[in-house]
Motif scaffolding. Sequence first.
Motif, short mmCIF file in Angstrom:
data_model
loop_
_atom_site.label_atom_id
_atom_site.label_comp_id
_atom_site.label_asym_id
_atom_site.label_seq_id
_atom_site.Cartn_x
_atom_site.Cartn_y
_atom_site.Cartn_z
N GLY A 172 0.78 -1.23 0.00
CA GLY A 172 0.00 0.00 0.00
C GLY A 172 0.81 1.28 0.00
N MET A 173 2.14 1.17 -0.08
CA MET A 173 2.95 2.39 -0.15
C MET A 173 2.90 2.97 -1.57
SD MET A 173 6.25 1.61 2.27
CE MET A 173 6.87 0.24 1.28
N ASN A 174 2.66 4.26 -1.67
CA ASN A 174 2.52 4.94 -2.96
C ASN A 174 3.85 5.62 -3.30
OD1 ASN A 174 1.67 6.26 -5.23
ND2 ASN A 174 0.01 7.37 -4.26
N GLN A 175 4.80 4.81 -3.78
CA GLN A 175 6.16 5.32 -4.01
C GLN A 175 6.37 5.87 -5.42
OE1 GLN A 175 9.39 3.73 -1.50
NE2 GLN A 175 8.37 1.77 -1.76
N VAL A 176 5.45 5.55 -6.33
CA VAL A 176 5.53 6.12 -7.68
C VAL A 176 4.16 6.72 -8.02
CG1 VAL A 176 7.47 5.01 -8.84
CG2 VAL A 176 5.43 3.68 -8.42
N PRO A 177 3.78 7.81 -7.33
CA PRO A 177 2.44 8.37 -7.51
C PRO A 177 2.17 8.90 -8.90
CG PRO A 177 3.83 9.87 -6.24
CD PRO A 177 4.58 8.58 -6.36
N HIS A 178 3.23 9.13 -9.70
CA HIS A 178 3.07 9.66 -11.05
C HIS A 178 2.98 8.55 -12.10
CE1 HIS A 178 7.22 9.06 -10.05
NE2 HIS A 178 7.69 9.42 -11.23
N ALA A 179 2.90 7.30 -11.67
CA ALA A 179 2.81 6.18 -12.61
C ALA A 179 1.42 6.09 -13.22
CB ALA A 179 3.15 4.86 -11.91
N VAL A 180 1.38 5.87 -14.53
CA VAL A 180 0.14 5.63 -15.27
C VAL A 180 0.35 4.31 -16.02
CG1 VAL A 180 -1.46 6.47 -17.03
CG2 VAL A 180 -0.27 8.10 -15.52
N PRO A 181 -0.46 3.29 -15.75
CA PRO A 181 -0.15 1.95 -16.25
C PRO A 181 -0.25 1.75 -17.75
CG PRO A 181 -2.27 1.97 -15.11
CD PRO A 181 -1.64 3.29 -14.85
N ASP A 182 -0.80 2.71 -18.48
CA ASP A 182 -0.93 2.52 -19.92
C ASP A 182 -0.47 3.74 -20.73
OD1 ASP A 182 -2.99 4.17 -19.15
OD2 ASP A 182 -4.55 3.15 -20.31
N ASP A 183 0.53 4.49 -20.19
CA ASP A 183 0.99 5.68 -20.89
C ASP A 183 2.28 5.46 -21.67
OD1 ASP A 183 2.84 5.48 -18.84
OD2 ASP A 183 2.69 7.58 -18.20
N GLY A 184 2.80 4.24 -21.67
CA GLY A 184 4.01 3.94 -22.42
C GLY A 184 5.29 4.44 -21.80
N LEU A 185 5.24 4.83 -20.51
CA LEU A 185 6.41 5.37 -19.83
C LEU A 185 6.65 4.68 -18.49
CD1 LEU A 185 5.75 9.17 -20.43
CD2 LEU A 185 7.51 7.79 -21.55
N LEU A 186 7.91 4.60 -18.10
CA LEU A 186 8.27 4.15 -16.76
C LEU A 186 8.24 5.35 -15.83
CD1 LEU A 186 11.42 2.07 -17.79
CD2 LEU A 186 9.26 1.09 -16.98
N ALA A 187 7.62 5.20 -14.67
CA ALA A 187 7.67 6.24 -13.64
C ALA A 187 8.82 5.91 -12.70
CB ALA A 187 6.35 6.30 -12.88
N VAL A 188 9.67 6.91 -12.45
CA VAL A 188 10.88 6.69 -11.66
C VAL A 188 10.87 7.63 -10.46
CG1 VAL A 188 13.41 6.61 -11.67
CG2 VAL A 188 12.12 6.10 -13.78
N THR A 189 11.11 7.07 -9.28
CA THR A 189 11.27 7.86 -8.06
C THR A 189 12.64 7.57 -7.47
OG1 THR A 189 8.89 7.84 -7.56
CG2 THR A 189 10.39 8.35 -5.75
N VAL A 190 13.41 8.62 -7.22
CA VAL A 190 14.74 8.49 -6.62
C VAL A 190 14.74 9.24 -5.29
CG1 VAL A 190 17.20 8.93 -6.87
CG2 VAL A 190 15.83 8.33 -8.89
N ILE A 191 14.98 8.51 -4.20
CA ILE A 191 15.12 9.13 -2.88
C ILE A 191 16.62 9.25 -2.61
CG2 ILE A 191 14.62 8.98 -0.42
CD1 ILE A 191 12.22 7.23 -1.10
N ASN A 192 17.12 10.45 -2.58
CA ASN A 192 18.54 10.68 -2.38
C ASN A 192 18.95 10.39 -0.93
OD1 ASN A 192 19.31 11.65 -5.07
ND2 ASN A 192 17.92 13.34 -4.61
#
Length: 304
Positions: A214-234
């Motif tokens: 249930g953790m929302n670590q890639v809130p900008h992900a869209v499952p059918d937009d043809g793109l990988l959503a990437v989150t980097v925690i420095n």
Amino acid sequence: MSVVFLICNPVSNSGNTGKVWPKVKKILEKYGISYEVIFTKKPGHAVEISRDACMKGYDRIVAMGGDGTVNEVVNGVFLSDCDLEKVTFGWIPVGSGKDWARTINVPLDLEKAVEVLKKGKTFVQDLGIAEYEALDGKRKKRAFVNVAGLFFDGFVTYRTNLLKKKSRFSYFLRIFSSILKYKPTDAIIVIDGKKWKKKVFSMNVGICKYNGGGMNQVPHAVPDDGLLAVTVINDIGKLRILANVHRVFNGKLLEHPGVEGYQAQRVTVEFQKEEPIELDGETIWVKKVTFSILPKALKVMVEK
């Protein structure tokens, strides 16, 4: 074929999946769903079963278990000579995480999840691909339907997978104990050609939004937009990590100045040594991994 081919992992969710099978069986019969079922007997068995089912012509293959079971079932088709376009996947989620279901609209309730197999619609989502060099030196690839986790995320999942009994509670305990143990490392990261060498605490590459129960670590992900959503925690320090844990649940992770968000078609991460990463909760060890995407490659039965 109109028959549902069901692959059940009875030991997932600390054996709870096997315990609820009689209930699921009754629900399948209630809705008049024709099915065949095979129970997995070892890790990786669902890959073999799914591949064989596809080769025999079954076109509706359903996983019953956790996110890891789904990953194996999809890879059974993806890694074989079968055509992904000819198979529609389903899921009866009984695992501890059920994360993939949260984005694509598969009900968490058992009866409603089974009802989807009878009355649901088909959703076509992207498929993530991880290509890497395995510890034996061979080049390999594996698909993921939800989220890949690296650095701390890979470390905590590896430690959780060592437990004989896993649950959402045990995963969260592992998170907090792992924060104390984990040491961020330098790595080379390339996102659509842009290159960094930096010290990273955690990183996620997602098709969908949720992982880790249930953790929302890639809130900008869209499952059918043809793109990988990437989150980097420095590497922002463990005290600041602990003070901002709530952000991984409320969808505001990317608002923190120490967190970066990207959308990309290709992502490469090279570690200094072999490290554990996770694909839909399944651990693999890599030194270098490249993520890419197959747009709208996976047909899934979801709720109307």
